[in-house]
Design a protein around this motif. Structure first.
Motif, PDB file in Angstrom:
ATOM      1  N   PRO A 180     -29.647  37.386   4.834  1.00  0.00           N
ATOM      2  CA  PRO A 180     -29.196  37.972   6.111  1.00  0.00           C
ATOM      3  C   PRO A 180     -29.361  37.028   7.293  1.00  0.00           C
ATOM      4  N   PHE A 181     -30.454  36.288   7.314  1.00  0.00           N
ATOM      5  CA  PHE A 181     -30.704  35.363   8.412  1.00  0.00           C
ATOM      6  C   PHE A 181     -29.777  34.146   8.324  1.00  0.00           C
ATOM      7  N   LEU A 182     -29.525  33.671   7.110  1.00  0.00           N
ATOM      8  CA  LEU A 182     -28.614  32.540   6.951  1.00  0.00           C
ATOM      9  C   LEU A 182     -27.198  32.918   7.364  1.00  0.00           C
ATOM     10  N   ILE A 183     -26.759  34.111   6.994  1.00  0.00           N
ATOM     11  CA  ILE A 183     -25.416  34.567   7.379  1.00  0.00           C
ATOM     12  C   ILE A 183     -25.334  34.766   8.887  1.00  0.00           C
ATOM     13  N   PHE A 184     -26.392  35.344   9.463  1.00  0.00           N
ATOM     14  CA  PHE A 184     -26.417  35.540  10.911  1.00  0.00           C
ATOM     15  C   PHE A 184     -26.347  34.201  11.647  1.00  0.00           C
TER      16      PHE A 184
ATOM     17  N   LEU B 283     -35.325  40.091  12.253  1.00  0.00           N
ATOM     18  CA  LEU B 283     -36.604  39.948  11.550  1.00  0.00           C
ATOM     19  C   LEU B 283     -37.451  41.209  11.711  1.00  0.00           C
ATOM     20  N   TYR B 284     -37.440  41.794  12.904  1.00  0.00           N
ATOM     21  CA  TYR B 284     -38.204  43.027  13.146  1.00  0.00           C
ATOM     22  C   TYR B 284     -37.725  44.160  12.253  1.00  0.00           C
ATOM     23  N   LEU B 285     -36.415  44.222  12.014  1.00  0.00           N
ATOM     24  CA  LEU B 285     -35.863  45.305  11.212  1.00  0.00           C
ATOM     25  C   LEU B 285     -36.006  45.085   9.705  1.00  0.00           C
TER      26      LEU B 285
ATOM     27  N   LEU C 238     -38.469  42.661   3.286  1.00  0.00           N
ATOM     28  CA  LEU C 238     -38.575  41.319   2.695  1.00  0.00           C
ATOM     29  C   LEU C 238     -39.894  41.164   1.947  1.00  0.00           C
ATOM     30  N   VAL C 239     -40.987  41.556   2.573  1.00  0.00           N
ATOM     31  CA  VAL C 239     -42.304  41.407   1.938  1.00  0.00           C
ATOM     32  C   VAL C 239     -42.439  42.347   0.745  1.00  0.00           C
ATOM     33  N   VAL C 240     -41.906  43.560   0.848  1.00  0.00           N
ATOM     34  CA  VAL C 240     -41.992  44.512  -0.257  1.00  0.00           C
ATOM     35  C   VAL C 240     -41.204  44.018  -1.466  1.00  0.00           C
ATOM     36  N   GLN C 241     -40.002  43.497  -1.232  1.00  0.00           N
ATOM     37  CA  GLN C 241     -39.216  42.952  -2.342  1.00  0.00           C
ATOM     38  C   GLN C 241     -39.904  41.757  -2.976  1.00  0.00           C
ATOM     39  N   PHE C 242     -40.549  40.931  -2.160  1.00  0.00           N
ATOM     40  CA  PHE C 242     -41.296  39.792  -2.688  1.00  0.00           C
ATOM     41  C   PHE C 242     -42.407  40.256  -3.620  1.00  0.00           C
TER      42      PHE C 242
END
Length: 249
Positions: free
Chosen positions: A188-192, A228-230, A235-239
Motif C-alpha cells: 500500500p505504501f509503495l503504491i501510494f 501508516l496510522y490506519l 501490518l504487525v498482526v499479519q507479520f
C-alpha cells in the motif's frame, strides 16, 4: 548417582552446541543490547532443561561414536545456526519492509541508532521492527523454535554432518517467502508513493515554474503517515500470524 558422569557431560555439551548456536542467531536473544554473559547462561540453562528430554536420544550416539567430537560439534553448530537464521531472516524482512515504507512516504531521514542492533536505521523502521519483535515475544515464538529444536533430533540425528543442500534450500525458501510477504505488507505504501510521485511529476510538467518539490513533500508525509496510522496494526498482526507458516519447514 550418575552412572556415567563423562557421558552425561558430553550429552549436555552436545545439546549446548545446538541450542547455543541457535540462540546466537535467534532474533531478540542475539541482540547487541543483551550482554554476552546473559546469552551464555541462558543457553546453558535451556540446554540443562532439555537434557532429561533428549538424554536417551543423544547418549547412545555420543558414547558409541567413540570418536569424533569435533565432527559432532561442527554439525550441531550448523544445525542450530540454521534454526536460528530462519526466524532471524523473517525479522530482518520486517526491517526491509520498514525501510521501504520510509522511502516511499518520504520519511527517509538520516538514520539513528537501532533499538536492537548496533546499526543505523530510520525512526519508522525502528518502530516497526521493534513492534513486530515485541509481538513475537508476546506470542511466545521462542517456544515454537525450541519445540522445533527438540523435534530436529529425530530428523537430523546427532553424530553426522547435516545435508548442506537441504539447509541451503530451507534458508532460500525462507528468504523467498519472507520477501513476498514483506512486499505484500509494504505494497500500500509503495503504491501510494508511486501514484503520488507520478501525479507530482505531471503537475511539474504542466507548471514547471512552481517549486513543486517543496510544496509536495508535506503532503507526501501527511498522506503516508495517515496511511501508516490506519494500517500499522494490521501490518504487525499479519507479520506475527505468518511466523508459524514461515517457520514450519
Amino acid at each position: 548417582m550418575i552412572a556415567d558422569p563423562q557421558g552425561t557431560v558430553l550429552v549436555l555439551f552436545a545439546i549446548f552446541c545446538r541450542i547455543g548456536s541457535c540462540i546466537m542467531t535467534l532474533p531478540g536473544f542475539s541482540s547487541a543490547r543483551i550482554a554476552v554473559n546473559v546469552r551464555l547462561l541462558l543457553a546453558v540453562a535451556i540446554s540443562m532443561a532439555f537434557t532429561p528430554l533428549l538424554f536417551d536420544t543423544v547418549y547412545p550416539r555420543v558414547s558409541a561414536s567413540g570418536a569424533s567430537m569435533i565432527g559432532v560439534i561442527v554439525g550441531e553448530i550448523l544445525i542450530g545456526a540454521m534454526f536460528g537464521l530462519v526466524p532471524r531472516f523473517f525479522v530482518l524482512g520486517l526491517q526491509f519492509a520498514g525501510t521501504s515504507i520510509s522511502m516511499a512516504i518520504g520519511l527517509s531521514s538520516p538514520g539513528s541508532g537501532d533499538v536492537l542492533e548496533d546499526s543505523n536505521e530510520t525512526a519508522l523502521t525502528n518502530i516497526i521492527s521493534f513492534a513486530g519483535l515485541l509481538i513475537l515475544f508476546m506470542l511466545d515464538f521462542h517456544h515454537v523454535v525450541f519445540q522445533a529444536l527438540v523435534r530436529s533430533y529425530a530428523v537430523m540425528p546427532i553424530g553426522g554432518m547435516p545435508d548442506a543442500q537441504k539447509m541451503l534450500i530451507t534458508l532460500t525458501d525462507t528468504l523467498s517467502a519472507t520477501f513476498l510477504l514483506m512486499l505484500r505488507l509494504a505494497s500500500p505504501f509503495l503504491i501510494f508513493g508511486l501514484m503520488f510521485n507520478v501525479a507530482v511529476g505531471l503537475v511539474n510538467k504542466l507548471a514547471p515554474q512552481i517549486p513543486i518539490f517543496y510544496i509536495s513533500t508535506p503532503y507526501l508525509l501527511l498522506g503516508g503517515l495517515l496511511l501508516l496510522y490506519l494500517s500499522i496494526s494490521a501490518l504487525v498482526v499479519q507479520f506475527a500470524r505468518y511466523f508459524p507458516v514461515i517457520f514450519d519447514f
